[in-house]
Each structure stands twice: as structure tokens, then as C-alpha cells.
Write a protein that holds these residues in place. Structure first.
Motif, PDB file in Angstrom:
ATOM      1  N   SER A 196      -8.270  -6.459   2.334  1.00 62.89           N
ATOM      2  CA  SER A 196      -8.086  -5.697   1.094  1.00 62.89           C
ATOM      3  C   SER A 196      -9.373  -5.625   0.656  1.00 62.89           C
TER       4      SER A 196
ATOM      5  N   THR B  59       0.867  -0.941  -0.044  1.00 63.69           N
ATOM      6  CA  THR B  59       0.165  -0.079  -0.096  1.00 63.69           C
ATOM      7  C   THR B  59       0.822   1.369   0.037  1.00 63.69           C
TER       8      THR B  59
ATOM      9  N   THR C 199       5.514   3.462  -0.722  1.00 57.02           N
ATOM     10  CA  THR C 199       5.062   1.852  -0.772  1.00 57.02           C
ATOM     11  C   THR C 199       5.710   1.211   0.409  1.00 57.02           C
TER      12      THR C 199
ATOM     13  N   SER D 102      -3.833  -4.628  -6.392  1.00 57.82           N
ATOM     14  CA  SER D 102      -5.047  -3.554  -6.448  1.00 57.82           C
ATOM     15  C   SER D 102      -6.096  -4.004  -7.810  1.00 57.82           C
TER      16      SER D 102
END
Length: 230
Positions: free
Chosen positions: A27, A14, A20, A54
């Protein structure tokens, strides 16, 4: 993530303050829909393991949330095919745009008010069953680290869309997607703050509560007054 017995909790990447890091948790994936006259509405929510990327499940999630014809625009990662498409756009194809108000540059965080836009046909997800051809619209801004007007260095921000708007107008519409960011603080500080169970299915149900605000958040009706005792 509170506690160490949460089913599905794991370390995933994240970004916090532009850096990062690995963060232990779950999630969630959410889809929001908004119009020019309506605030963003949560159209779908799904809970994933913390290590999920993601984009994991994003295609199916969007399909579930919007399963009829819709206009879309989404930012593309600059990979080799995208960079090749950008490089093929001649300089004379770019037109200048002036934003009504300064906007935040996603790379530097600085405010910019002027840019150039151009477009070229592009097929995304070419090697998958999600193959789709649309308009690759590219916004370019001068790199703040270069000052030589004879040899400008540009930074490019591409997105794919199927809108029929003129290039400059499509760019403005795409930038309005930032309004969805107003949804996340409400979710993170609200139902997602302390998912209470160690069971993944139970937390998935809690995770989906924003889709039913009336049943999940409305206080119970007041109890009728008890009859007076003589």
C-alpha cells in the motif's frame, strides 16, 4: 501483487469500479504538489504493508513533504461531529454557484453544473495532537432521486481549508485537487507495476524512485565509439 513471498504483502480494502474488495498487495502512500501553472510533482512516497488503512501515516507524510506554511483543503468523512456542524448551517447561509464546466458528482458519477455552498468554523482532530481549526466549507447538491421542489433532499460534501478565498472560489480551488489523479496512472503503470523484490526495504527504495526521475529513468549516456582497428 505478483508472487507470494513479498515481505509486507497482505490483504487490504480497495475500490474497483465503485465496489469495495479485498486486494492482496502493498500500500504505497504518495504526496503530490501542484500549482495553477505547474503539473503535479511527487513530493514524497512511502511504502506501507498491504493492510494499512488509507489514512495510516498520512499526517506525518504531509508534514515531511510540506513542513512550512501552506494552504490546504481536504475532504472530511461525514461522521457525527461533521454532520452536526453541517446541520447547524441555516438554509439562508447557502449561496448558489455555477461551475464553468460540469463536474462529476463523487457519489453518483453524474455530471452536475449547479450547487450551493456555505461555511462554518470547525475544529478537526479535536481529540488529538493534530487539533486544528479551519473553515468547514460544505457543497450541497440535490439528490437526483427526489423530484419534489417543496421538500428538497440535499447531499452534502464537506471539506476543511485554511484558505482565505471567498467560499465559492475556495470550492472551485478544492475541486482542482483532482489533477493529482493524473499522477497515479504513471506510478501504477511505471515503477510500481512489478516491484521485483521479496524484501520490503528493497521495494520501498523502488517505490521511491519517482522522486528521482533523472537518476532512475534517464537512459545511460552513449558509450564513446571504439577506435577503428587498423
Amino acid at each position: 501483487m505478483y508472487g507470494h513471498a513479498k515481505q509486507g504483502a497482505s490483504f487490504g480494502h480497495t475500490k474497483i469500479a465503485g465496489k469495495t474488495i479485498l486486494w492482496r498487495g502493498l500500500s504505497p502512500l504518495a504526496v503530490t504538489i501542484s500549482t495553477e501553472t505547474a503539473a503535479p510533482v511527487v513530493a514524497g512516497v512511502r511504502l506501507r504493508a498491504g493492510r494499512a488503512g488509507s489514512s495510516c501515516g498520512a499526517a506525518n507524510m504531509v508534514t515531511e513533504a510540506v513542513n512550512t506554511g501552506a494552504r490546504f483543503s481536504f475532504t472530511l468523512t461525514k461522521n457525527e461531529p461533521v454532520n452536526a456542524a453541517i446541520a447547524a448551517i441555516p438554509d439562508e447561509a447557502y449561496t448558489a454557484v455555477h461551475y464553468p464546466g460540469a463536474v462529476t458528482d463523487p457519489d453518483t458519477g453524474e455530471l452536475i453544473s449547479d450547487a450551493h455552498v456555505a461555511e462554518v468554523p470547525y475544529t478537526a482532530f479535536a481529540d488529538t495532537r493534530h487539533r486544528i481549526t479551519g473553515r468547514l466549507i460544505v457543497r450541497r447538491v440535490l439528490d437526483a432521486n427526489t423530484q419534489d421542489p417543496l421538500f428538497p433532499v440535499w447531499r452534502h460534501h464537506p471539506f476543511l481549508t485554511n484558505t482565505t478565498e471567498p467560499t465559492a472560489k475556495a470550492d472551485i480551488t478544492h475541486r482542482r485537487h483532482a489533477v493529482c489523479e493524473t499522477v497515479w496512472p504513471d506510478l501504477i503503470d511505471g515503477p510500481w507495476a512489478h516491484q521485483p523484490s521479496g524484501s520490503f526495504p528493497a521495494n520501498a527504495a523502488w517505490n521511491s524512485s519517482p522522486r528521482s526521475p533523472t537518476t532512475c529513468y534517464a537512459p545511460p549516456p552513449p558509450s564513446p565509439a571504439a577506435p577503428a582497428t587498423p
